[in-house]
Design an enzyme around this catalytic site. Structure first.
Site, mmCIF file in Angstrom:
data_model
loop_
_atom_site.group_PDB
_atom_site.id
_atom_site.type_symbol
_atom_site.label_atom_id
_atom_site.label_comp_id
_atom_site.label_asym_id
_atom_site.label_seq_id
_atom_site.Cartn_x
_atom_site.Cartn_y
_atom_site.Cartn_z
ATOM 1 N N ARG A 1 2.240 2.118 -13.778
ATOM 2 C CA ARG A 1 1.820 3.206 -14.074
ATOM 3 C C ARG A 1 2.592 4.321 -14.717
ATOM 4 O O ARG A 1 2.377 5.159 -15.645
ATOM 5 C CB ARG A 1 1.115 3.783 -12.736
ATOM 6 N N HIS B 1 2.006 6.675 -18.190
ATOM 7 C CA HIS B 1 2.265 8.137 -18.204
ATOM 8 C C HIS B 1 3.474 8.610 -18.990
ATOM 9 O O HIS B 1 3.410 9.530 -19.510
ATOM 10 C CB HIS B 1 2.463 8.476 -16.658
ATOM 11 N N ASN C 1 0.080 13.783 -12.518
ATOM 12 C CA ASN C 1 1.462 12.848 -12.125
ATOM 13 C C ASN C 1 1.781 13.356 -10.627
ATOM 14 O O ASN C 1 2.262 12.536 -9.734
ATOM 15 C CB ASN C 1 2.542 13.282 -12.815
ATOM 16 N N HIS D 1 -5.607 -1.714 -13.831
ATOM 17 C CA HIS D 1 -6.169 -1.337 -12.871
ATOM 18 C C HIS D 1 -6.619 -2.716 -11.878
ATOM 19 O O HIS D 1 -7.218 -2.611 -10.856
ATOM 20 C CB HIS D 1 -7.474 -0.388 -12.925
#
Length: 323
Positions: free
Chosen positions: A66, A70, A98, A197
């Site tokens: 993740r 980001h 975040n 995911h």
């Protein structure tokens, strides 16, 4: 009929590339053997660091994956997400997507510390994060892919871009496609990368609207309401893939086909008649197709670079602050 539908999907994807704003392109600035002379032990040190992190807590694999996502969606894959705020510098950690969500920074810190002992000033934090994300996937049973290397660490960050560029858990399909196209990534990349995911957890505040929505039909959603009430419990977590939450497989797509996506943005991929719905069904039926495209899409995302970073960037000694 299925083959014809999938062929139409590919045609639409090809046409969509013509409206990309920022193409995901390494501009021949990255190479597979970048550290062959300057730090030949780099990849093995990163691998060992991730092995130790996942041995401590299996969820650490999803946290690093993740972090990488980001990072790349803001200024390209330049390690900007790792920078701490200071009295004179504003990073990205307090951006809405975040704050109270991103974790795993200390894993990259530990790996960086080990690399600095062996090859001081050689390996960028951006490269560490990109390789660590690949190793995280492998450690959870996923595929291997070669990672082009040579990224520089940015000396800047963008709170505005972090708030604007990163998709949210409640994003519509149109917004998801637009934000991926902005990065030069196709709807195929969107569906494949959403497969991340298959591991990890989501916070109640991010799936509350989904389980209380009018289209939440699965009985599991009713059970989740006990730990995710309408008010409170924002930080309570649930697996994004409740079938095999620690294994990189195609159960995530099977869940979507059965309307069991935990996030609104997940289930949006199956919107009737959409470019992405046929892809979801394809990956649900063919796990190898998912693995192959996920690997390719991770390379494409990892190759999002801002050419200016190679001129103005650096190799940080500490991933949390500029030199």
């Amino acid at each position: 009929m299925a083959k014809a539908t999938f062929a139409r999907v590919l045609l639409v994807v090809a046409l969509s590339m013509s409206i990309s704003i920022w193409p995901a392109c390494s501009l021949n600035l990255l190479s597979l053997d970048y550290y062959e002379k300057s730090c030949p032990m780099a990849l093995s040190i990163i691998k060992s660091g991730m092995e130790a992190a996942v041995a401590r807590e299996v969820r650490n694999a999803a946290l690093v994956l993740r972090l990488h996502f980001h990072d790349c969606f803001v200024q390209g894959c330049d390690g900007s997400v790792l920078l701490d705020d200071t009295p004179t510098f504003t990073g990205e950690k307090t951006a809405s997507p975040n704050i109270n969500s991103l974790r795993g920074f200390e894993i990259i810190d530990d790996i960086k510390e080990q690399l600095e002992k062996v090859c001081p000033g050689a390996v960028s934090c951006a490269d560490i994060l990109t390789v660590a994300a690949r190793d995280a996937v492998i450690l959870n049973g996923g595929p291997y892919w070669h990672v082009p290397l040579g990224r520089k660490d940015s000396r800047t960050a963008s709170l505005v871009e972090a708030n604007t560029n990163i998709p949210t858990p409640n994003s519509t399909l149109a917004v998801l496609i637009r934000k991926f196209l902005f990065q030069g990534l196709t709807p195929i990349d969107l569906v494949a990368l959403s497969g991340a995911h298959t591991i990890g957890q989501a916070r109640c505040t991010n799936f509350r609207d989904r389980i209380y929505g009018s289209d939440a039909k699965d009985t599991r959603f009713s059970l989740l309401k006990a730990s995710c009430p309408l008010s409170g419990g924002d930080n309570n977590i649930s697996p994004l893939d409740f079938v095999s939450p620690t294994v990189v497989d195609n159960a995530y797509y099977k869940n979507l086909v059965n309307e069991r996506g935990l996030l609104i943005s997940d289930q949006e991929l199956t919107r009737f008649g959409s470019v992405t719905s046929a892809l979801v069904k394809h990956y649900a039926d063919d796990p190898l197709a998912f693995w192959n495209q996920f690997s390719d899409s991770m390379v494409s995302m990892g190759n999002i670079v801002n050419p200016l970073t190679f001129l103005t960037g650096e190799v940080r000694k500490n991933c949390r602050r500029v030199n």
